[in-house]
Design a protein around this motif. Structure first.
Motif, mmCIF file in Angstrom:
data_model
loop_
_atom_site.group_PDB
_atom_site.id
_atom_site.type_symbol
_atom_site.label_atom_id
_atom_site.label_comp_id
_atom_site.label_asym_id
_atom_site.label_seq_id
_atom_site.Cartn_x
_atom_site.Cartn_y
_atom_site.Cartn_z
ATOM 1 N N VAL A 67 0.873 -1.166 0.000
ATOM 2 C CA VAL A 67 0.000 0.000 0.000
ATOM 3 C C VAL A 67 0.917 1.225 0.000
ATOM 4 O O VAL A 67 1.686 1.413 0.944
ATOM 5 C CB VAL A 67 -0.906 0.026 1.256
ATOM 6 C CG1 VAL A 67 -1.786 1.265 1.256
ATOM 7 C CG2 VAL A 67 -1.737 -1.252 1.335
ATOM 8 N N VAL A 68 0.848 2.001 -1.050
ATOM 9 C CA VAL A 68 1.675 3.208 -1.117
ATOM 10 C C VAL A 68 0.760 4.386 -0.786
ATOM 11 O O VAL A 68 -0.145 4.717 -1.555
ATOM 12 C CB VAL A 68 2.330 3.375 -2.505
ATOM 13 C CG1 VAL A 68 3.230 4.603 -2.523
ATOM 14 C CG2 VAL A 68 3.125 2.118 -2.874
ATOM 15 N N ALA A 69 0.987 4.999 0.381
ATOM 16 C CA ALA A 69 0.024 5.983 0.881
ATOM 17 C C ALA A 69 0.331 7.442 0.535
ATOM 18 O O ALA A 69 -0.581 8.175 0.196
ATOM 19 C CB ALA A 69 -0.161 5.809 2.393
ATOM 20 N N PRO A 70 1.574 7.921 0.621
ATOM 21 C CA PRO A 70 1.799 9.361 0.407
ATOM 22 C C PRO A 70 1.893 9.769 -1.067
ATOM 23 O O PRO A 70 2.193 8.947 -1.935
ATOM 24 C CB PRO A 70 3.159 9.623 1.095
ATOM 25 C CG PRO A 70 3.508 8.366 1.831
ATOM 26 C CD PRO A 70 2.814 7.260 1.116
ATOM 27 N N ASP A 71 1.702 11.053 -1.304
ATOM 28 C CA ASP A 71 1.724 11.562 -2.681
ATOM 29 C C ASP A 71 3.098 11.457 -3.349
ATOM 30 O O ASP A 71 3.182 11.046 -4.513
ATOM 31 C CB ASP A 71 1.223 13.023 -2.747
ATOM 32 C CG ASP A 71 1.793 13.902 -1.640
ATOM 33 O OD1 ASP A 71 2.685 13.448 -0.903
ATOM 34 O OD2 ASP A 71 1.345 15.049 -1.504
ATOM 35 N N ASP A 72 4.162 11.789 -2.625
ATOM 36 C CA ASP A 72 5.480 11.837 -3.289
ATOM 37 C C ASP A 72 5.886 10.512 -3.935
ATOM 38 O O ASP A 72 6.229 10.485 -5.114
ATOM 39 C CB ASP A 72 6.570 12.309 -2.312
ATOM 40 C CG ASP A 72 6.401 13.772 -1.953
ATOM 41 O OD1 ASP A 72 6.402 14.604 -2.873
ATOM 42 O OD2 ASP A 72 6.243 14.069 -0.765
ATOM 43 N N PRO A 73 5.882 9.398 -3.181
ATOM 44 C CA PRO A 73 6.271 8.149 -3.843
ATOM 45 C C PRO A 73 5.321 7.756 -4.974
ATOM 46 O O PRO A 73 5.761 7.169 -5.973
ATOM 47 C CB PRO A 73 6.250 7.104 -2.716
ATOM 48 C CG PRO A 73 5.523 7.730 -1.585
ATOM 49 C CD PRO A 73 5.656 9.211 -1.737
ATOM 50 N N LEU A 74 4.042 8.092 -4.854
ATOM 51 C CA LEU A 74 3.105 7.760 -5.933
ATOM 52 C C LEU A 74 3.480 8.522 -7.201
ATOM 53 O O LEU A 74 3.553 7.946 -8.289
ATOM 54 C CB LEU A 74 1.659 8.092 -5.512
ATOM 55 C CG LEU A 74 1.086 7.158 -4.445
ATOM 56 C CD1 LEU A 74 -0.186 7.754 -3.828
ATOM 57 C CD2 LEU A 74 0.783 5.776 -5.034
ATOM 58 N N ILE A 98 -0.405 11.822 -11.488
ATOM 59 C CA ILE A 98 -0.229 13.189 -11.993
ATOM 60 C C ILE A 98 -1.476 14.040 -11.722
ATOM 61 O O ILE A 98 -1.406 15.262 -11.711
ATOM 62 C CB ILE A 98 0.101 13.159 -13.512
ATOM 63 C CG1 ILE A 98 0.549 14.537 -13.982
ATOM 64 C CG2 ILE A 98 -1.079 12.654 -14.321
ATOM 65 C CD1 ILE A 98 1.019 14.579 -15.421
ATOM 66 N N ILE A 99 -2.601 13.402 -11.471
ATOM 67 C CA ILE A 99 -3.828 14.155 -11.181
ATOM 68 C C ILE A 99 -3.638 15.036 -9.934
ATOM 69 O O ILE A 99 -4.254 16.072 -9.793
ATOM 70 C CB ILE A 99 -5.044 13.208 -11.050
ATOM 71 C CG1 ILE A 99 -6.352 13.999 -11.185
ATOM 72 C CG2 ILE A 99 -5.009 12.419 -9.740
ATOM 73 C CD1 ILE A 99 -7.583 13.142 -11.422
ATOM 74 N N PRO A 264 -5.617 5.106 -16.405
ATOM 75 C CA PRO A 264 -6.632 4.606 -15.470
ATOM 76 C C PRO A 264 -6.159 4.774 -14.032
ATOM 77 O O PRO A 264 -5.024 4.461 -13.713
ATOM 78 C CB PRO A 264 -6.771 3.128 -15.843
ATOM 79 C CG PRO A 264 -5.527 2.784 -16.595
ATOM 80 C CD PRO A 264 -5.102 4.050 -17.289
ATOM 81 N N PHE A 265 -7.047 5.294 -13.195
ATOM 82 C CA PHE A 265 -6.678 5.564 -11.804
ATOM 83 C C PHE A 265 -7.165 4.425 -10.930
ATOM 84 O O PHE A 265 -8.352 4.162 -10.821
ATOM 85 C CB PHE A 265 -7.302 6.884 -11.330
ATOM 86 C CG PHE A 265 -6.771 7.317 -9.990
ATOM 87 C CD1 PHE A 265 -5.824 8.319 -9.892
ATOM 88 C CD2 PHE A 265 -7.195 6.689 -8.808
ATOM 89 C CE1 PHE A 265 -5.306 8.711 -8.653
ATOM 90 C CE2 PHE A 265 -6.683 7.059 -7.578
ATOM 91 C CZ PHE A 265 -5.743 8.068 -7.498
ATOM 92 N N LYS A 266 -6.221 3.768 -10.258
ATOM 93 C CA LYS A 266 -6.562 2.698 -9.311
ATOM 94 C C LYS A 266 -6.030 3.086 -7.945
ATOM 95 O O LYS A 266 -4.849 3.394 -7.821
ATOM 96 C CB LYS A 266 -5.870 1.398 -9.712
ATOM 97 C CG LYS A 266 -6.479 0.701 -10.891
ATOM 98 C CD LYS A 266 -5.722 -0.609 -11.088
ATOM 99 C CE LYS A 266 -6.480 -1.518 -12.035
ATOM 100 N NZ LYS A 266 -6.098 -2.911 -11.857
ATOM 101 N N GLY A 267 -6.879 3.044 -6.949
ATOM 102 C CA GLY A 267 -6.424 3.383 -5.602
ATOM 103 C C GLY A 267 -7.478 4.198 -4.899
ATOM 104 O O GLY A 267 -8.680 3.934 -5.054
ATOM 105 N N CYS A 268 -7.025 5.170 -4.130
ATOM 106 C CA CYS A 268 -7.941 6.074 -3.450
ATOM 107 C C CYS A 268 -7.805 7.436 -4.098
ATOM 108 O O CYS A 268 -6.729 8.020 -4.096
ATOM 109 C CB CYS A 268 -7.589 6.171 -1.966
ATOM 110 S SG CYS A 268 -8.553 7.439 -1.097
ATOM 111 N N CYS A 287 -4.122 12.119 -5.021
ATOM 112 C CA CYS A 287 -4.040 10.767 -5.589
ATOM 113 C C CYS A 287 -3.940 9.709 -4.492
ATOM 114 O O CYS A 287 -3.405 8.635 -4.714
ATOM 115 C CB CYS A 287 -2.833 10.680 -6.513
ATOM 116 S SG CYS A 287 -1.249 10.907 -5.700
ATOM 117 N N ARG A 288 -4.494 10.013 -3.306
ATOM 118 C CA ARG A 288 -4.206 9.215 -2.110
ATOM 119 C C ARG A 288 -5.249 9.489 -1.043
ATOM 120 O O ARG A 288 -6.061 10.405 -1.182
ATOM 121 C CB ARG A 288 -2.853 9.680 -1.589
ATOM 122 C CG ARG A 288 -2.890 11.219 -1.459
ATOM 123 C CD ARG A 288 -1.734 11.839 -0.777
ATOM 124 N NE ARG A 288 -1.836 13.287 -0.846
ATOM 125 C CZ ARG A 288 -2.526 14.046 -0.007
ATOM 126 N NH1 ARG A 288 -3.172 13.496 1.008
ATOM 127 N NH2 ARG A 288 -2.584 15.358 -0.146
#
Ligand code: AMP
Ligand code: GLY
Length: 423
Positions: A67-74, A98-99, A264-268, A287-288
């Protein structure tokens, strides 16, 4: 299962506590986690933006799911990198993150697909931005740095001079680094703000219970903007009627737009909304999971979190019901005095055993068996109850049982929502 959670704040603590409710979960590794998260997970000192380090760790430790939670690593492509070694992940790939990573991208996406948002112009040249401001007639006006800027790249300028200053700070003095190379100047909107986090697998969208953040440092929304000083859920401004408008005009169109763009956006996906007189409009996408929204939203989730996350990863959200309790939740952030500017660290934190289940730690480290403050936002304390008033009262009663020197917190979390609820 061995699960890896990237991140180390209150949001990650809330995710980890919820994941642990699933009996199939053996070990949770938090990279890097923090001194409080260490009560619930194995914390490993690998930074959330050390993508190579995260990938190497996952490869060596038989990680089954990440589970990658923060914006920076995403935004940096952590999910892409983990997927490349065969680790299934919760979170968007870089081309969808990028959204949040680019406000120019998200504004242009909304314009192209007719998603309601503040009217705007984008600029790559300072002179053009300043010339635009010379023509502008309506103030306040909002100046936004394009990229991630730790939530600080948004300036509400009250007049032309302030707006010019914001543009110069960003584009000439590079106050927000590369984030300010491109900027957005947009219309100032008014109305109550609502946060809606939504699970999405790129096709289906399952909005979570709505929430309200309290971003300013001081009571009655005074003082500087912070990462968030408390939250309540559900948000009374998010009526059934507004929810329907959001689904039809914002949530589904956004998911379909991202898919149509080949992203396609997958996640929260986090929708930061303003309920204006002309209906709900998007202020921002993240994006999180939001922080501290997650600390009120996940405690109300009735469905097993790991099950929902895996359905998102596998593209099976349509077949997975996601249910929320109809109770209310309130989270109060206990911070270090002086946050968000400067504050002292290293004070011992004491939390009675009975209160720990309600606590999500954001900024603390362990030292010689003691828990010490190590950040501005130290921890969040959440209560769930049948009414919002009871949830608020209980969260404050729990807060009173927690101690550390230089503690400060807002006394009015939920007050605005309670007033709205009376109407
Ligand atoms: P953001 O970093 O995009 O979340 O913006 C931070 C905060 O600035 C938001 O939560 C809003 O309170 C405020 N804000 C951003 N854009 C606007 C806008 N167009 N009109 C009014 N307030 C805004
Ligand atoms: N609470 C706002 C955010 O997570 O960005």
């Amino acid at each position: 299962m061995n699960i890896l959670v990237v991140g180390g704040g209150g949001r990650e603590h809330a995710i980890i506590k919820k994941l642990k409710e699933n009996q199939a979960v053996e070990t949770i590794y938090a990279l890097p986690g923090n001194g409080g998260i260490a009560r619930d997970a194995v914390c490993v000192p690998i930074g959330a933006t050390d993508i190579e380090g995260i990938v190497a760790f996952a490869r060596d430790h038989a990680v089954d799911y990440a589970v990658v939670a923060p914006d920076d690593p995403l935004v940096l492509g952590c999910v892409d990198a983990l997927e490349a070694i065969g680790v299934p992940c919760f979170g968007p790939r870089a081309n969808a993150a990028i959204i949040e990573g680019s406000k120019v991208f998200s504004k242009n996406l909304m314009k192209k697909y007719g998603i309601p948002t503040a009217a705007y112009e984008t600029f790559d040249e300072m002179d053009a931005a300043l010339a635009y401001l010379d023509q502008a007639r309506d103030f306040p006006i909002v100046v936004k740095a394009d990229g991630l800027a730790l939530g600080k790249g948004v300036i509400i300028a009250n007049d032309r001079a302030e707006a010019r200053q914001a543009v110069t700070d960003m584009m000439q003095d590079k106050k927000f680094g590369k984030s300010g190379e491109h900027i957005v100047i947009e219309e100032f909107l008014t109305g109550p703000e609502v946060s809606v986090l939504a699970f999405t697998d790129g096709e289906t969208v399952a909005p979570m219970v709505s929430s309200m953040d309290h971003k300013r440092a001081g009571d009655n929304d005074t003082g500087l903007n912070t990462g968030g000083m408390g939250t309540i859920a559900p948000n009374p401004y998010y009526t059934a009627d507004v929810a329907k408008q959001c689904m039809d005009q914002i949530f589904l169109p956004t998911i379909h737009a991202m898919k149509a763009e080949g992203r396609p956006f997958k996640g929260c996906l986090y929708f930061g909304l303003m309920i204006t007189e002309k209906g709900p409009k998007v202020i921002e996408y993240n994006c999180r999971f939001g922080d501290p929204e997650t600390q009120v939203v996940l405690p109300l989730l009735k469905t097993d979190l790991l099950t929902v996350m895996r359905a998102v990863t596998e593209g099976k959200l349509r077949d997975t019901p996601v249910a929320f309790s109809d109770q209310h939740a309130s989270c109060v952030i206990l911070a270090s005095k002086g946050y968000p500017v400067s504050y002292e660290k290293g004070y011992e934190i004491t939390v009675p055993d009975a209160v720990w289940p309600n606590v999500y730690v954001a900024g603390a480290k362990e030292s010689d068996g003691k828990l010490l403050t190590s950040g501005g936002r130290v921890l969040g304390v959440t209560a769930v109850s049948d009414t919002l008033q009871n949830a608020v009262d209980q969260a404050y009663a729990l807060a009173k049982q927690i101690h550390f020197d230089n503690m400060t917190y807002r006394r009015d979390i939920g007050a605005r929502a309670l007033r709205a609820g009376e109407k």
